[in-house]
Design an enzyme around this catalytic site. Structure first.
Site, PDB file in Angstrom:
ATOM      1  N   LYS A  11       0.861  -1.203   0.000  1.00 52.65           N
ATOM      2  CA  LYS A  11       0.000   0.000   0.000  1.00 52.65           C
ATOM      3  C   LYS A  11       0.896   1.252   0.000  1.00 52.65           C
ATOM      4  O   LYS A  11       1.965   1.207  -0.597  1.00 52.65           O
ATOM      5  CB  LYS A  11      -0.975  -0.054   1.183  1.00 52.65           C
ATOM      6  CG  LYS A  11      -1.744  -1.396   1.207  1.00 52.65           C
ATOM      7  CD  LYS A  11      -2.856  -1.460   2.207  1.00 52.65           C
ATOM      8  CE  LYS A  11      -3.532  -2.822   2.115  1.00 52.65           C
ATOM      9  NZ  LYS A  11      -4.665  -2.966   3.030  1.00 52.65           N
ATOM     10  N   HIS A  96      -8.645  -2.949  -6.081  1.00 54.52           N
ATOM     11  CA  HIS A  96      -8.607  -3.111  -4.623  1.00 54.52           C
ATOM     12  C   HIS A  96      -9.733  -2.272  -3.998  1.00 54.52           C
ATOM     13  O   HIS A  96     -10.034  -1.176  -4.478  1.00 54.52           O
ATOM     14  CB  HIS A  96      -7.236  -2.673  -4.094  1.00 54.52           C
ATOM     15  CG  HIS A  96      -7.010  -3.074  -2.676  1.00 54.52           C
ATOM     16  ND1 HIS A  96      -7.579  -2.405  -1.631  1.00 54.52           N
ATOM     17  CD2 HIS A  96      -6.309  -4.098  -2.137  1.00 54.52           C
ATOM     18  CE1 HIS A  96      -7.238  -3.003  -0.489  1.00 54.52           C
ATOM     19  NE2 HIS A  96      -6.457  -4.036  -0.773  1.00 54.52           N
ATOM     20  N   GLU A 145     -11.403 -10.492  -1.231  1.00 53.46           N
ATOM     21  CA  GLU A 145     -11.042  -9.711  -0.040  1.00 53.46           C
ATOM     22  C   GLU A 145     -12.283  -9.021   0.527  1.00 53.46           C
ATOM     23  O   GLU A 145     -12.616  -7.901   0.110  1.00 53.46           O
ATOM     24  CB  GLU A 145     -10.012  -8.639  -0.403  1.00 53.46           C
ATOM     25  CG  GLU A 145      -8.685  -9.180  -0.849  1.00 53.46           C
ATOM     26  CD  GLU A 145      -7.574  -8.156  -0.631  1.00 53.46           C
ATOM     27  OE1 GLU A 145      -6.554  -8.516  -0.047  1.00 53.46           O
ATOM     28  OE2 GLU A 145      -7.751  -6.990  -1.025  1.00 53.46           O
ATOM     29  N   SER A 182      -6.479  -9.569   6.686  1.00 54.12           N
ATOM     30  CA  SER A 182      -5.985  -9.949   8.017  1.00 54.12           C
ATOM     31  C   SER A 182      -5.235 -11.289   8.025  1.00 54.12           C
ATOM     32  O   SER A 182      -5.338 -12.057   8.985  1.00 54.12           O
ATOM     33  CB  SER A 182      -7.129  -9.956   9.035  1.00 54.12           C
ATOM     34  OG  SER A 182      -7.679  -8.665   9.169  1.00 54.12           O
TER      35      SER A 182
HETATM   36  P1  PGA Z   1      -4.526  -6.645   5.365  1.00 52.15           P
HETATM   37  O1  PGA Z   1      -4.787  -6.081   3.897  1.00 52.15           O
HETATM   38  O2  PGA Z   1      -3.675  -7.884   5.220  1.00 52.15           O
HETATM   39  O3  PGA Z   1      -3.813  -5.530   6.063  1.00 52.15           O
HETATM   40  O4  PGA Z   1      -5.858  -6.967   5.965  1.00 52.15           O
HETATM   41  C1  PGA Z   1      -5.002  -6.950   2.815  1.00 52.15           C
HETATM   42  C2  PGA Z   1      -5.226  -6.163   1.566  1.00 52.15           C
HETATM   43  O5  PGA Z   1      -5.778  -5.054   1.639  1.00 52.15           O
HETATM   44  O6  PGA Z   1      -4.844  -6.603   0.467  1.00 52.15           O
END
Ligand code: PGA
Length: 222
Positions: A11, A96, A145, A182
């Site tokens: 990110k 995303h 996701e 997560s």
């Molecule tokens: P996270 O994010 O592992 O911090 O939950 C996953 C993603 O947004 O691809």
């Protein structure tokens, strides 16, 4: 044997020197296996240096971007085209939920980005938020996701994730499906063990090199 994808989505994090520190921790500690595809998706400005460091170290790491332009080259201020990114990346995360929520990205825009990626030989990894999210034509790699699982420490259970994967596969039998939301080194294996889940997309827990290596190791088929 199915492929196992382990994908780090940084990110909006890491300066170039932080990115290079991560590569120096992760690169030498990755196992080489034919079925294992480990991908790192840095910010646009980190991509070139990350790619160079991987080449110099000859590490089994693929570089991806977190987005790309829905347009060809031209007057589109601020956009990175697939043709430009192709110099460094083999994969692009598209659609995303953070882009859909914060930048008003629509299904139609995601479909145009997929077209651009395919035209320039970049593998699109399309993020879907449920089994109702459209999967653009030509997509072979999808990450399921659920929004409420991202960054919350409350993932979907492996059973729930697999049942969504099965629904998607019923309509798109050619697609490989990853789970994201997560994921940590503690829970990754439980998802990988599911027949219809071919990998994990990792945000927060991918930022620490040591933790990411643990996630990759947890995903190895013994
Ligand atoms: P996270 O994010 O592992 O911090 O939950 C996953 C993603 O947004 O691809």
């Amino acid at each position: 044997m199915k492929n196992i994808w382990v994908i780090a989505n940084w990110k909006s994090n890491k300066t170039i020197s932080e990115a290079l520190d991560w590569i120096s921790i992760v690169g030498p500690n990755l196992e080489k296996r034919d079925y294992l595809k480990v991908v790192v998706c840095p910010t646009f400005t980190d991509i070139e240096e990350v790619k160079k460091a991987i080449q110099v170290g000859n590490f089994p790491l693929i570089v991806g971007s977190q987005d790309l332009s829905p347009y060809e080259a031209g007057a589109y201020t601020g956009e990175e085209t697939a043709a430009i990114l192709r110099q460094f990346v083999d994969l692009a995360i598209l659609g995303h939920s953070e882009r859909r929520q914060n930048f008003n990205e629509t299904d139609d825009m995601v479909a145009r980005k997929v077209e651009q990626a395919l035209e320039h030989n970049i593998t699109p990894l399309v993020c879907i938020q449920s089994d109702h999210t459209p999967i653009p034509k030509g997509t072979k790699l999808v990450a399921y996701e659920p929004v409420e699982a991202i960054g919350t420490g409350h993932p979907d259970s492996p059973q729930e994730a697999e049942s969504v994967s099965q629904k998607i596969k019923a309509d798109h039998p050619q697609v490989e499906i990853l789970y994201g939301g997560s994921i940590t080194s503690e829970n990754a294996k439980a998802y990988i063990c599911r027949e219809d889940i071919s990998g994990v997309l990792v945000g927060e827990a991918s930022l620490e090199g040591e933790e990411f290596v643990k996630i990759v190791n947890a995903c190895l088929i013994q």
